[in-house]
Design a protein around this motif. Sequence first.
Motif, short mmCIF file in Angstrom:
data_model
loop_
_atom_site.label_atom_id
_atom_site.label_comp_id
_atom_site.label_asym_id
_atom_site.label_seq_id
_atom_site.Cartn_x
_atom_site.Cartn_y
_atom_site.Cartn_z
N THR A 90 25.78 -15.92 3.40
CA THR A 90 24.43 -15.89 3.75
C THR A 90 24.72 -17.47 3.37
O THR A 90 23.94 -18.09 3.56
CB THR A 90 23.75 -15.44 2.63
N ILE A 121 19.31 -22.65 13.24
CA ILE A 121 20.82 -22.66 13.89
C ILE A 121 21.22 -22.65 14.64
O ILE A 121 22.87 -23.26 14.76
CB ILE A 121 21.41 -21.12 13.00
N ALA A 154 19.56 -23.16 6.79
CA ALA A 154 19.01 -23.50 8.05
C ALA A 154 17.32 -23.02 7.40
O ALA A 154 16.74 -23.53 7.75
CB ALA A 154 19.17 -21.47 9.20
N LYS A 155 17.31 -21.78 6.11
CA LYS A 155 15.83 -21.57 5.67
C LYS A 155 15.33 -23.66 5.19
O LYS A 155 14.18 -23.66 5.01
CB LYS A 155 15.96 -21.21 4.45
N LEU A 185 22.13 -18.93 6.68
CA LEU A 185 21.17 -19.13 6.40
C LEU A 185 20.33 -19.71 5.45
O LEU A 185 19.44 -20.14 5.65
CB LEU A 185 20.89 -17.39 6.29
N ASP A 186 20.28 -19.50 4.58
CA ASP A 186 20.39 -20.30 3.49
C ASP A 186 20.14 -21.80 3.85
O ASP A 186 19.13 -22.62 3.86
CB ASP A 186 21.66 -20.08 1.87
N VAL A 223 14.67 -19.49 12.39
CA VAL A 223 15.57 -18.96 11.59
C VAL A 223 17.00 -18.84 12.56
O VAL A 223 17.92 -19.98 12.44
CB VAL A 223 16.01 -18.30 10.83
N MET A 224 17.46 -18.60 13.90
CA MET A 224 18.11 -18.29 14.39
C MET A 224 17.89 -19.54 15.87
O MET A 224 18.52 -20.75 15.96
CB MET A 224 17.86 -17.60 15.82
N LEU A 228 26.63 -26.10 9.03
CA LEU A 228 26.13 -24.80 8.68
C LEU A 228 26.98 -24.75 7.40
O LEU A 228 26.25 -24.58 6.06
CB LEU A 228 26.69 -23.75 9.69
#
Length: 116
Positions: free
Chosen positions: A31, A65, A37-38, A34-35, A61-62, A77
């Motif tokens: 994860t 990334i 990117a958030k 994703l975090d 989000v994508m 990342l």
Amino acid sequence: MVGLKPSEVPPTLMVKFVGAGTAGCIADLVTFPLDTAKVRLQIQGEALAEPSIRIVQYKGVMGTISTMVKMEGAASLYNGLVAGLQRQMTFASIRIGMYDSVKQFYCRQSESESTV
């Protein structure tokens, strides 16, 4: 499988700690991008002097990334991963590793109070 029975010896507290910390670290590895990117989406545009002017560098989000990978490389990342893994080894170990012990303590305590 034939002949295998579950162990009747409960795992020790140290085994629970290490297992819980390892599980937390594996989850964090999955994860963490994703975090990252958030957080990038949350803070974009905060440093601008004029609040009415917004430069949108990241979209979704994508998109965030893919932009990070193109501009900074795939390793970006996972910037800060070591601190995240240290956090998981401490907090997840305590939170998940002690769950059964604390639950048994309170269950025994409530049973003894209900019989009085």
